[in-house]
Design an enzyme around this catalytic site. Structure first.
Site, PDB file in Angstrom:
ATOM      1  N   GLU A  25       3.550  -4.885   1.632  1.00  0.00           N
ATOM      2  CA  GLU A  25       3.548  -4.230   0.751  1.00  0.00           C
ATOM      3  C   GLU A  25       2.680  -2.784   1.237  1.00  0.00           C
ATOM      4  O   GLU A  25       1.545  -2.816   1.603  1.00  0.00           O
ATOM      5  CB  GLU A  25       2.688  -4.596  -0.376  1.00  0.00           C
ATOM      6  CG  GLU A  25       3.445  -5.609  -1.317  1.00  0.00           C
ATOM      7  CD  GLU A  25       2.741  -6.127  -2.430  1.00  0.00           C
ATOM      8  OE1 GLU A  25       2.995  -6.962  -3.135  1.00  0.00           O
ATOM      9  OE2 GLU A  25       1.419  -5.938  -2.618  1.00  0.00           O
TER      10      GLU A  25
ATOM     11  N   ASP B  29      -6.815  -0.321  -9.854  1.00  0.00           N
ATOM     12  CA  ASP B  29      -7.468  -0.737  -8.611  1.00  0.00           C
ATOM     13  C   ASP B  29      -9.075  -0.717  -8.669  1.00  0.00           C
ATOM     14  O   ASP B  29      -9.480   0.142  -9.227  1.00  0.00           O
ATOM     15  CB  ASP B  29      -6.803  -0.069  -7.418  1.00  0.00           C
ATOM     16  CG  ASP B  29      -5.491  -0.194  -7.193  1.00  0.00           C
ATOM     17  OD1 ASP B  29      -5.221  -1.231  -6.450  1.00  0.00           O
ATOM     18  OD2 ASP B  29      -4.464   0.567  -7.289  1.00  0.00           O
TER      19      ASP B  29
END
Lengths: 273, 413
Positions: free
Chosen positions: A49, A60
């Protein structure tokens, strides 16, 4: 056949649990993108990824926020990332690559243009954190071009939405192990196991990867008991963060990932029901 | 791209602006729900709860009581005769939202959302704030309902809005400095969203502007729409007619949509939004998302954003922290595209001189945000005959800004 499907078919046939490292593209340095990808594969990554840095990474935690800020400060954008993938593909045509990020950079780049360039570069799937199923009409050109659209499912996802997600999912479903941001320390295995079992009962053919809160061999092995793959992001990104050059970054990637690979492979092969 | 639900050319009957957003939270191409999976279900719960409550007579009665007895509504419409005479054009009228409890329109929304939070059984309130007005308004309603309150505020904004930071603390709120990104409102919003995704079970996120994922743009608009409903009735009562032009400042756009909404179907009323042009749009140091941005996706909705060619949100600039935001509410984006409203830039200097003009001629210290609207109102009035009426939303008072203004003018307090 998309590389992601090939990858999970092979994992399933071997009864192995997939290992998916996440790195923020361009961190610690833009020069590291390609060597790091090769190092991750050498250390046992089944799929990579690649985080596309965004100025406002709402989902995040601090580790990936800071990695994104560093990469952006060095001018990393979609163009360098796609170039990196293309370069990686000149010597690796097997390891699937999923770009993970937020919608706006792709929106501004243009969906058709991005889809075409991503396919040419050798990208296999795209996970857009802020584009839920309900809004995915805008990214139809990505699927039309042959990119797998990776969806997230979360502890808060209702059964009704889960039905839609498992139906729309291509490649694999990414199960977010807790309600929170990436990198938090909140992993509680029992509810994750139960939910993944419920997803598998609903759609046995769809691979499920589990991420958020996986940080080492122990947590990876625990998840491998019931998931098809584990995703490790923040812990790896933090481990690489201050590597002064590409060689050291690659050494660290191997140092970090190899023990996890070894631990996963030490398990008895698990065969899907 | 998704199909446009609204196309002016194909619509025989004029669009009824009261019917938007649609059930997906869209205003034409704008709005929607661009959030991480974890928030989809909580947002659906919030939407359902709100759609139920907005028709619940008990909820409406409780909200009305609070607006009357706690906020101090209705706020007056004031004819600025001296200012109008000085300008020499149309008559300038102010909707005095600065006279509300806590000093701005923001309380209209927080009172409403706090009642929703209470009905949903949440025990903790979080909010983001730029100028601090929304933070103060959130802390105020939270403490009144006995709820815990955490306010996220950019470190840069904390520095330029010290008085409001202290006000929030006095009200028992925890103010968390945000040091990521540009350390301003957009980053505070990111951080509040991260808190919400983590504590979604017991926490209610009071978004302070008409942006964010559905149902926020609709809900925040509805709670602020009292401004325009009152103003419309007051105009008819006091002047026997509607204003010719209405104007308000636009950062995220909550006070503006609050004033505009009740007038959207009055086609004869011209609507103008004043964005922060900072040092001037041509310098690149501004926060005029509609005038100088482009359609994109930020903070859960599709709208006009200020970003570079890589889609990265860029730093904005405005003397007023409350307008220093690189996005804008999706309904404004739609009003711009349909042509129902126009949006223009007002520079820092224009806002400052309007601030002084208003202070000296009417004895009112306006917030720096609102001073942008005052500047635009003066511009509009100047070009119109004396019998025309220009209604300006005076969205907040300027006490919080005296330090910024003094510093700008080299005065040590």
């Amino acid at each position: 056949m998309n590389r992601i499907d090939r990858c999970f078919a092979a994992l399933r046939a071997a009864g192995r649990c997939g290992l998916i490292p996440f790195i923020t593209a361009g961190d610690p340095s833009p020069a590291d993108i390609v060597p790091l990808m090769h190092a991750l594969v050498a250390a046992g990554a089944d799929l990579i990824e690649l985080g596309v840095p965004f100025s406002d990474p709402m989902a995040d935690g601090p580790v990936i926020q800071h990695a994104s800020e560093r990469a952006l400060a060095k001018g990393v954008g979609l163009r360098q990332i796609l170039d990196g993938v293309a370069q990686f593909r000149t010597s690796n045509d097997a390891t699937p690559i999923v770009l993970m990020g937020y919608l706006n950079p792709i929106e501004i780049h243009g969906y058709e243009k991005f889809a075409e360039e991503a396919i040419v570069a050798g990208v296999d799937g795209v996970l857009l954190v802020d584009c839920p199923l309900e809004e995915s009409a805008v990214i139809a050109p990505l699927a039309d071009a042959g990119l797998h659209r990776i969806f997230l499912a979360a502890p808060t996802t209702s059964e009704t939405r889960l039905a839609g997600l498992t139906q729309a999912a291509r490649g694999f479903l990414y199960y977010v192990s807790f309600a929170g941001v990436t990198g938090a320390d909140r992993l509680d295995l029992a509810p994750v196991r139960a939910r993944v079992a419920a997803i598998k009962a609903r759609s046995p053919a769809l691979p499920v990867a589990v991420g958020f809160g996986v940080r080492d061999a122990a947590s990876a092995v625990a998840i491998a008991e019931f998931a098809d793959a584990v995703v490790i992001g923040s812990a790896l990104v933090a481990y690489l963060a201050d590597a002064p050059d590409a060689r050291i970054a690659c050494d660290r990637a191997r140092e970090f990932l190899s023990p996890i690979r070894t631990a996963l492979d030490a398990r008895a092969p698990r065969h899907a029901v | 791209m998704q199909a446009k639900p609204f196309s002016p050319a194909a619509t025989a009957a004029p669009v009824d602006y009261a019917n938007y957003p649609d059930e997906h939270g869209r205003f034409g191409d704008y709005g929607g729900l661009y959030v991480a999976e974890t928030l989809m279900e909580p947002l659906a719960e919030l939407r359902d709860a709100y759609l139920r409550l907005r028709r619940d007579p008990e909820f409406i009665a409780e909200l009305d009581r609070d607006l009357t007895h706690y906020v101090g509504r209705p706020s007056p419409i004031y004819h600025a005769e001296r200012l109008s005479k000085k300008i020499g054009g149309a008559q300038i009228l102010f909707k005095r939202e600065d006279l509300n409890h806590t000093g701005a329109h923001k309380i209209n929304n927080t009172v409403g959302q706090a009642l929703v939070a209470k009905r949903m059984g949440k025990r903790r309130i979080i909010a983001e704030t730029g100028a601090g007005q929304h933070g103060v308004a959130s802390a105020t309603v939270a403490t009144r309902l006995g709820l815990e309150c955490v306010v996220y505020m950019g470190a840069v904004d904390i520095e330029r809005q010290k008085i409001n930071v202290y006000r929030m603390k006095l009200l028992g709120a925890e103010v968390v400095p945000v040091t990521s990104g540009s350390k301003t409102l957009k980053d505070a919003l990111n951080e509040a969203m991260r808190d919400w995704v983590t504590n979604v079970a017991d926490t209610f996120y009071i978004i302070g502007t008409v942006a964010g994922p559905h149902p926020y743009p609709m809900m925040v608009r509805d709670f602020n729409a009292i401004v325009g409903r009152e103003a419309r009735a007051q105009m008819l009562h006091q002047y026997g007619r509607l204003p010719d032009v209405i104007t308000a400042c636009v950062g995220g756009g909550s006070n503006a949509i609050g004033l505009f909404h009740a007038f959207l179907n009055d086609r004869e009323v011209k609507i103008v939004g004043a964005e922060a042009a900072g040092d001037g749009i041509e310098t690149g140091r501004h926060a005029a998302s509609l005038a100088a941005g482009r359609p994109g996706v930020l903070h859960g909705n599709r709208t006009y954003v200020i970003c570079d060619d890589n889609g990265q949100i860029t730093e904005t600039h405005s003397i007023s922290a409350g307008l220093d935001y690189p996005g804008v509410g999706p309904e404004h984006a739609w009003l711009k595209d349909t042509g129902r409203a126009s949006y223009v830039g007002i520079t820092d200097n224009e806002a400052l001189s309007a601030f002084h003009e208003l202070a000296r001629s009417e004895g009112i210290l306006a917030a720096l945000e609102s001073s942008h609207a005052v500047a635009q109102g003066i511009k509009l009035a100047r070009d119109l005959p004396k019998d025309k009426l220009v209604l300006v939303n005076l969205s907040g008072r300027g006490d919080k800004d005296v330090h910024t203004i003094a510093a700008r003018e080299g005065i040590a307090l």
